[in-house]
Write a protein that holds these residues in place. Structure first.
Motif, PDB file in Angstrom:
ATOM      1  N   UNK A  56      11.027  19.248   1.175  1.00 14.40           N
ATOM      2  CA  UNK A  56       9.785  18.757   0.573  1.00 14.40           C
ATOM      3  C   UNK A  56      10.077  17.680  -0.480  1.00 14.40           C
ATOM      4  N   UNK A  57      11.049  17.967  -1.336  1.00 16.55           N
ATOM      5  CA  UNK A  57      11.353  16.992  -2.400  1.00 16.55           C
ATOM      6  C   UNK A  57      11.947  15.714  -1.818  1.00 16.55           C
ATOM      7  N   UNK A  58      12.824  15.874  -0.819  1.00 16.18           N
ATOM      8  CA  UNK A  58      13.450  14.681  -0.222  1.00 16.18           C
ATOM      9  C   UNK A  58      12.386  13.804   0.433  1.00 16.18           C
ATOM     10  N   UNK A  59      11.477  14.435   1.145  1.00 12.53           N
ATOM     11  CA  UNK A  59      10.439  13.657   1.838  1.00 12.53           C
ATOM     12  C   UNK A  59       9.511  12.982   0.842  1.00 12.53           C
ATOM     13  N   UNK A  60       9.152  13.724  -0.193  1.00  9.55           N
ATOM     14  CA  UNK A  60       8.280  13.154  -1.234  1.00  9.55           C
ATOM     15  C   UNK A  60       8.953  11.911  -1.830  1.00  9.55           C
ATOM     16  N   UNK A  61      10.254  12.009  -2.093  1.00  8.68           N
ATOM     17  CA  UNK A  61      11.003  10.882  -2.670  1.00  8.68           C
ATOM     18  C   UNK A  61      10.991   9.677  -1.734  1.00  8.68           C
ATOM     19  N   UNK A  62      11.224   9.906  -0.451  1.00  4.98           N
ATOM     20  CA  UNK A  62      11.255   8.796   0.515  1.00  4.98           C
ATOM     21  C   UNK A  62       9.872   8.165   0.659  1.00  4.98           C
ATOM     22  N   UNK A  63       8.834   8.997   0.676  1.00  5.30           N
ATOM     23  CA  UNK A  63       7.472   8.449   0.829  1.00  5.30           C
ATOM     24  C   UNK A  63       7.084   7.655  -0.420  1.00  5.30           C
ATOM     25  N   UNK A  64       7.465   8.158  -1.588  1.00 10.04           N
ATOM     26  CA  UNK A  64       7.150   7.439  -2.832  1.00 10.04           C
ATOM     27  C   UNK A  64       7.827   6.070  -2.820  1.00 10.04           C
ATOM     28  N   UNK A  65       9.080   6.046  -2.397  1.00  5.26           N
ATOM     29  CA  UNK A  65       9.841   4.784  -2.447  1.00  5.26           C
ATOM     30  C   UNK A  65       9.431   3.813  -1.341  1.00  5.26           C
ATOM     31  N   UNK A  66       8.998   4.317  -0.179  1.00  4.53           N
ATOM     32  CA  UNK A  66       8.856   3.425   0.976  1.00  4.53           C
ATOM     33  C   UNK A  66       7.471   3.399   1.619  1.00  4.53           C
ATOM     34  N   UNK A  67       6.464   3.975   0.969  1.00  7.09           N
ATOM     35  CA  UNK A  67       5.129   4.034   1.596  1.00  7.09           C
ATOM     36  C   UNK A  67       4.623   2.648   1.969  1.00  7.09           C
ATOM     37  N   UNK A  68       4.866   1.664   1.110  1.00  8.40           N
ATOM     38  CA  UNK A  68       4.406   0.290   1.386  1.00  8.40           C
ATOM     39  C   UNK A  68       5.021  -0.230   2.680  1.00  8.40           C
ATOM     40  N   UNK A  69       6.330  -0.011   2.829  1.00  7.27           N
ATOM     41  CA  UNK A  69       7.025  -0.500   4.027  1.00  7.27           C
ATOM     42  C   UNK A  69       6.589   0.275   5.272  1.00  7.27           C
ATOM     43  N   UNK A  70       6.276   1.550   5.103  1.00  2.00           N
ATOM     44  CA  UNK A  70       5.862   2.371   6.257  1.00  2.00           C
ATOM     45  C   UNK A  70       4.568   1.817   6.870  1.00  2.00           C
ATOM     46  N   UNK A  71       3.659   1.347   6.001  1.00  3.59           N
ATOM     47  CA  UNK A  71       2.365   0.879   6.492  1.00  3.59           C
ATOM     48  C   UNK A  71       2.294  -0.630   6.686  1.00  3.59           C
ATOM     49  N   UNK A  72       3.429  -1.314   6.477  1.00  3.54           N
ATOM     50  CA  UNK A  72       3.384  -2.785   6.511  1.00  3.54           C
ATOM     51  C   UNK A  72       2.975  -3.299   7.900  1.00  3.54           C
ATOM     52  N   UNK A  73       2.144  -4.347   7.908  1.00  2.00           N
ATOM     53  CA  UNK A  73       1.758  -4.986   9.171  1.00  2.00           C
ATOM     54  C   UNK A  73       0.557  -4.357   9.846  1.00  2.00           C
ATOM     55  N   UNK A  74       0.065  -3.219   9.326  1.00  2.00           N
ATOM     56  CA  UNK A  74      -1.118  -2.613   9.949  1.00  2.00           C
ATOM     57  C   UNK A  74      -2.336  -3.464   9.608  1.00  2.00           C
ATOM     58  N   UNK A  75      -3.171  -3.682  10.625  1.00  2.00           N
ATOM     59  CA  UNK A  75      -4.349  -4.526  10.387  1.00  2.00           C
ATOM     60  C   UNK A  75      -5.600  -3.661  10.364  1.00  2.00           C
ATOM     61  N   UNK A  76      -6.471  -3.954   9.423  1.00  2.00           N
ATOM     62  CA  UNK A  76      -7.730  -3.233   9.246  1.00  2.00           C
ATOM     63  C   UNK A  76      -8.631  -3.428  10.478  1.00  2.00           C
ATOM     64  N   UNK A  77      -9.384  -2.450  10.934  1.00  2.00           N
ATOM     65  CA  UNK A  77      -9.524  -1.099  10.398  1.00  2.00           C
ATOM     66  C   UNK A  77      -8.408  -0.154  10.864  1.00  2.00           C
ATOM     67  N   UNK A  78      -8.005   0.734   9.961  1.00  2.00           N
ATOM     68  CA  UNK A  78      -6.929   1.685  10.251  1.00  2.00           C
ATOM     69  C   UNK A  78      -7.427   3.108  10.019  1.00  2.00           C
ATOM     70  N   UNK A  79      -7.084   3.996  10.943  1.00  2.00           N
ATOM     71  CA  UNK A  79      -7.316   5.427  10.722  1.00  2.00           C
ATOM     72  C   UNK A  79      -5.960   6.101  10.582  1.00  2.00           C
ATOM     73  N   UNK A  80      -5.760   6.723   9.452  1.00  2.00           N
ATOM     74  CA  UNK A  80      -4.523   7.448   9.188  1.00  2.00           C
ATOM     75  C   UNK A  80      -4.770   8.921   9.515  1.00  2.00           C
ATOM     76  N   UNK A  81      -3.998   9.440  10.467  1.00  2.00           N
ATOM     77  CA  UNK A  81      -4.190  10.825  10.919  1.00  2.00           C
ATOM     78  C   UNK A  81      -3.018  11.659  10.438  1.00  2.00           C
ATOM     79  N   UNK A  82      -3.281  12.741   9.740  1.00  2.00           N
ATOM     80  CA  UNK A  82      -2.170  13.634   9.403  1.00  2.00           C
ATOM     81  C   UNK A  82      -2.308  14.943  10.167  1.00  2.00           C
TER      82      UNK A  82
END
Ligand code: AVI
Length: 323
Positions: A56-82
């Motif tokens: 949990x902590x490792x994933x939280x750290x990676x998402x905090x550091x790289x969330x911008x890069x994870x979503x880069x290039x997505x064009x609106x409209x976007x649906x984020x499904x979890x």
């Protein structure tokens, strides 16, 4: 073992049928989804705080550091499904950089637990104006409902985090990703959080912590059968075991009978005999190599975009494009 994303628990009858079947097998087994009643879910939350359980902590750290890069290039409209996201806390990390980037961002939460959906919706309340829809459903069902009737220009990003994929057997993981790909379009994105192979001692400690929280999580399954099916399991007649199976690349959780005994489960209409040392297999947590994750997803039609690894905890977040 059956996938955790299989049939929804529809009540006592379903539980009784699965218990009767599972405890009638040569290797006795119970499906891991039954670990998550109200108490089991709380115990899992406690596991995520343990120093020995680093996912949990490792994933939280990676998402905090790289969330911008994870979503880069997505064009609106976007649906984020979890899928099966629990509290929505990690989803919020993914959303934060997307809010200023995308004019039209919606969120769809898919979880079998109404409590989890409620909690996640409240967590996402921190983003005013964000449209959030909850689907109380299995992953497959929820995905079908989310993708049904989507508009032509809408992009989807599906997040499957927490190494939940590790609780699926390899064939079930393949089938799961194949089904996921079949409801997506080329250009949609998948974000997978997956735990990696690491030294055996470290893995066993993560699933057999010195405080005994994971043991309680596992034994709560027996408590659940006592509460819901009137069974007479005695906690102190069973031991929690976590075993690293290197050949299959998985940590197995078992409940081992400490003596020869017979347990009655009236609600499942059965009596179950145990010899000393015999176990009930309750969960598998498959561990991957970084290349293995990419190969698994590639076979289902996903191309790796980028991958971020926590080298200490040995945990990977990978972004894929559906191709
Ligand atoms: C939910 N799942 C990814 C956890 C895991 O690591 O397999 C469940 C768990 N079982 C014991 N500890 C945590």
């Amino acid at each position: 073992m059956e996938p955790i994303s299989g049939t929804v628990l529809t009540g006592r009858d379903r539980l009784a049928e699965d218990v009767r079947w599972g405890l009638g097998q040569t290797q006795k087994q119970l499906q891991p989804r039954y670990l998550y009643d109200a108490l089991g879910s709380q115990l899992f939350e406690a596991i995520c705080e343990l120093p020995e359980y680093r996912i949990t902590r490792a994933e939280r750290g990676l998402l905090t550091a790289h969330a911008g890069a994870i979503g880069v290039g997505l064009a609106s409209p976007v649906t984020l499904v979890e899928l099966g996201g629990g509290s929505g806390e990690k989803l919020a990390l993914l959303i934060e950089p997307l809010v200023p980037m995308l004019a039209d961002l919606r969120v769809a939460l898919v979880d079998v637990s109404a409590t989890a959906l409620d909690l996640a919706s409240r967590t996402l309340g921190q983003f005013p104006g964000l449209r959030v829809a909850g689907y109380q459903a299995t992953y497959e069902d929820g995905l079908r409902r989310v993708t049904h009737g989507r508009s032509g220009d809408e992009t989807m990003m599906v997040a499957f985090l927490g190494s939940n994929i590790g609780n699926l057997d390899m064939s079930a993981a393949r089938a799961f990703l194949g089904n996921l790909r079949s409801v997506l379009r080329a250009g949609d994105r998948l974000v997978l959080g997956v735990d990696l192979v690491k030294p055996a001692a470290e893995l066993v400690r993560a699933y057999d912590d010195p405080l005994g929280v994971t043991a309680a999580f596992n034994k709560n399954l027996l408590g659940r059968l006592n509460r819901e099916l009137g069974a007479d399991f005695e906690f102190d007649q069973f031991a929690h075991r976590a075993v690293w199976n290197a050949t299959a690349s998985r940590v197995e959780m078992h409940l081992e009978s400490l003596c020869a005994q017979t347990v009655s489960i009236p609600g499942a209409d059965c009596r179950v005999r145990f010899v000393e040392g015999e176990s009930i297999w309750t969960e598998s947590s498959y561990k991957y190599e970084t290349e293995g994750i990419a190969e698994l997803a590639a076979a289902a039609g996903f191309a790796r975009r980028d991958q971020w690894v926590d080298p200490d905890a040995r945990f990977a977040v990978t972004a894929f494009d559906a191709c």
